[in-house]
Motif scaffolding. Structure first.
Motif, short mmCIF file in Angstrom:
data_model
loop_
_atom_site.label_atom_id
_atom_site.label_comp_id
_atom_site.label_asym_id
_atom_site.label_seq_id
_atom_site.Cartn_x
_atom_site.Cartn_y
_atom_site.Cartn_z
N GLN A 1 -7.16 -3.23 -19.36
CA GLN A 1 -6.86 -2.72 -20.70
C GLN A 1 -6.37 -1.34 -20.95
O GLN A 1 -5.32 -1.29 -21.61
CB GLN A 1 -8.25 -2.88 -21.67
N TYR A 2 -7.06 -0.33 -20.12
CA TYR A 2 -6.53 0.69 -20.10
C TYR A 2 -5.23 1.01 -19.74
O TYR A 2 -4.26 1.54 -19.82
CB TYR A 2 -7.54 1.61 -19.18
N PHE A 3 -4.76 0.35 -18.14
CA PHE A 3 -3.48 0.41 -18.04
C PHE A 3 -2.53 -0.41 -18.78
O PHE A 3 -1.41 0.25 -18.82
CB PHE A 3 -3.67 -0.56 -16.60
N GLN A 4 -2.94 -1.32 -19.33
CA GLN A 4 -1.89 -2.00 -20.35
C GLN A 4 -1.51 -1.00 -21.52
O GLN A 4 -0.40 -0.98 -21.95
CB GLN A 4 -2.59 -3.33 -20.94
N SER A 5 -2.44 -0.30 -22.07
CA SER A 5 -2.29 0.62 -23.23
C SER A 5 -1.27 1.95 -22.59
O SER A 5 -0.23 2.07 -23.29
CB SER A 5 -3.58 1.53 -23.47
N MET B 1 -17.07 1.49 -15.15
CA MET B 1 -16.15 0.91 -16.06
C MET B 1 -16.01 -0.59 -15.48
O MET B 1 -15.91 -0.81 -14.44
CB MET B 1 -14.89 1.60 -15.93
N LYS B 2 -15.76 -1.63 -16.66
CA LYS B 2 -15.68 -2.88 -16.19
C LYS B 2 -14.05 -3.02 -15.87
O LYS B 2 -13.22 -2.16 -16.27
CB LYS B 2 -15.74 -3.60 -17.55
N ALA B 3 -13.86 -3.99 -15.03
CA ALA B 3 -12.83 -4.47 -14.46
C ALA B 3 -11.73 -4.62 -15.69
O ALA B 3 -10.67 -4.09 -15.66
CB ALA B 3 -12.62 -5.61 -13.49
N THR B 4 -12.24 -5.33 -16.72
CA THR B 4 -11.50 -5.98 -17.79
C THR B 4 -11.06 -4.56 -18.65
O THR B 4 -9.90 -4.51 -19.26
CB THR B 4 -11.96 -6.80 -18.73
N SER B 5 -11.94 -3.48 -18.80
CA SER B 5 -11.63 -2.36 -19.35
C SER B 5 -10.71 -1.43 -18.94
O SER B 5 -9.71 -0.85 -19.36
CB SER B 5 -12.82 -1.53 -19.54
N ALA B 6 -10.74 -1.58 -17.46
CA ALA B 6 -9.71 -0.80 -16.48
C ALA B 6 -8.35 -1.50 -16.85
O ALA B 6 -7.46 -0.75 -16.98
CB ALA B 6 -10.11 -0.78 -15.11
N LEU C 1 1.99 0.46 -11.94
CA LEU C 1 0.79 0.71 -12.74
C LEU C 1 0.15 -0.28 -13.22
O LEU C 1 0.20 -0.94 -14.25
CB LEU C 1 1.45 1.77 -13.94
N SER C 2 -0.64 -0.79 -12.31
CA SER C 2 -1.45 -2.15 -12.52
C SER C 2 -2.65 -1.75 -11.53
O SER C 2 -2.55 -1.14 -10.71
CB SER C 2 -0.83 -3.39 -12.50
N ILE C 3 -3.73 -2.74 -11.91
CA ILE C 3 -4.93 -2.69 -11.22
C ILE C 3 -5.33 -4.05 -10.66
O ILE C 3 -5.54 -4.98 -11.48
CB ILE C 3 -6.03 -1.80 -11.75
N LYS C 4 -5.74 -4.03 -9.55
CA LYS C 4 -6.12 -5.42 -8.52
C LYS C 4 -7.47 -5.38 -8.56
O LYS C 4 -7.84 -4.47 -7.39
CB LYS C 4 -5.22 -5.73 -7.56
N LYS D 1 -7.71 5.50 -28.30
CA LYS D 1 -8.68 5.94 -27.51
C LYS D 1 -8.31 5.99 -25.95
O LYS D 1 -8.72 6.86 -25.12
CB LYS D 1 -9.95 4.72 -27.81
N ASP D 2 -7.69 5.14 -25.41
CA ASP D 2 -7.14 4.74 -24.03
C ASP D 2 -6.08 5.92 -24.01
O ASP D 2 -6.22 6.67 -22.85
CB ASP D 2 -6.52 3.39 -24.08
#
Length: 354
Positions: free
Chosen positions: A71-75, A64-69, A102-105, A21-22
């Motif tokens: 997770q998206y970056f991790q994928s 979008m939730k911060a946790t979802s973002a 490629l990460s998000i704070k 999905k990601d």
């Protein structure tokens, strides 16, 4: 990448599903012709400058939730890491850096911000409800689209719902917008062949498409086709005027859009809240499904877009049209399944013993 993950047996099925999905979302947000363009410093700079702001904007807007973002970056990072390990691309410098990589704070102030759901799309269940409830019987014969100085007759009132239902089905079946529905001609509909089709050249993009027409869509359109010539418009107002008119006079009237907004208000899908979604949200919802099932090419097809990466035109004789027909029928069966679930979930009346 997904096949390699599945083959190891160490990755759970739900994680494979999340990764798929990601990555499908990543293709939609940041399409690439070649994987090699993710390589090296230039690839990292492009990801950081173009891709990261898209996701951060969704978090800031509460979409979008911060946790979802995260997770998206991790994928995405997991996919890029696999490409590096297999030697397909060169490792981008600092791509694990919290700020330059490629990460998000996410600021603490918006971490727990409530996510706004279904801002501009409808779920499959909502699409089913929109189709099945669009009738005077379901919405009652009073009120509805009556307005202004002239009161509608019961026949006219029923016709307004029938026309709106036809427009909704055209949007779900063929991804049509208001102008596409309003300008549909008898000559665009091919109903004498074994597979019924709608052949349209979209005015906005000039792209020709040949859509498979579901039997349900045809049955709804059929009453409006009787006694009309090839160049006549299929769907009109009860008074004979076009559904979108007045553009030549500088005052364009969109009857479909206004009726749909009033229909949503009566339907009350947001349970007392003002529903911001428009008729165009149906088109976007359908495109989301086609993207998930058939990728960027299928999304381009249903939206009648000229995609620079694909550059493919479709007609009734296109060999690749068969695949699009299969996705169309898959979408219809998907909707039918949701209808069955909704029917089972509806409360049953219990018989009271006398």
């Amino acid at each position: 990448f997904l096949k390699a993950k599945s083959a190891t047996g160490s990755v759970k099925k739900n994680r494979i599903y999340i990764l798929s999905k990601d990555l499908a979302k990543f293709v939609d947000d940041f399409p690439y012709q070649k994987v090699s363009r993710l390589s090296g410093r230039r690839g990292l700079e492009t990801l950081v400058q173009k891709f990261k702001p898209i996701v951060k904007a969704r978090v800031d807007a509460g979409e979008m939730k911060a946790t979802s973002a995260q997770q998206y970056f991790q994928s995405v990072k997991q996919f890029i890491g696999w490409l590096i390990w297999r030697g397909y691309i060169e490792e981008p410098p600092q791509y694990n850096h919290p700020e330059y990589g490629l990460s998000i704070k996410v600021p603490a102030a918006i971490r727990n911000k409530q996510v706004v759901r279904n801002v501009d799309t409808f779920s499959e269940y909502s699409l089913c409800k929109l189709i099945d409830n669009c009738s005077p019987e379901m919405c009652s014969d009073t009120g509805g689209f009556k307005g202004g100085l002239r009161r509608m007759s019961q026949e006219e009132h029923a016709q307004t719902y029938a026309v709106l239902k036809a427009c909704i089905l055209l949007a779900v079946n063929c991804g049509f917008g208001q102008s596409d529905c309003a300008d549909l001609r008898i000559s665009d509909i091919s109903a004498r062949t074994k597979t019924k089709r709608i052949n349209r050249v979209r005015t906005k993009t000039g792209i020709a498409r040949s859509f498979l027409m579901w039997d349900e869509t045809y049955e709804v359109l059929k009453p409006f086709m009787k006694g009309k010539s090839e160049n006549d418009i299929v769907l009109l107002q009860p008074n004979g005027k076009p559904l979108i008119h007045g553009a030549d006079e500088g005052k364009s009237t969109d009857v479909i859009g206004s009726r749909f907004k009033r229909y949503l208000a009566r339907f009350d899908m947001k349970k007392g809240e003002t529903d911001p979604r428009s008729f165009r949200a149906i088109r976007k919802s359908v495109a989301t499904y086609w993207m998930r099932v058939g990728g960027l090419e299928a999304r381009s097809f249903i939206l009648q877009h000229k995609d620079g990466l694909i550059g493919r035109f479709y007609s009734a004789n296109d060999s690749n049209l068969k695949r699009m027909d299969e996705i169309s029928m898959q979408h219809y069966n998907h909707i039918v399944q949701h209808r069955k679930k909704l029917k089972k979930a509806s409360p049953r009346r219990r018989k009271v013993k006398s």
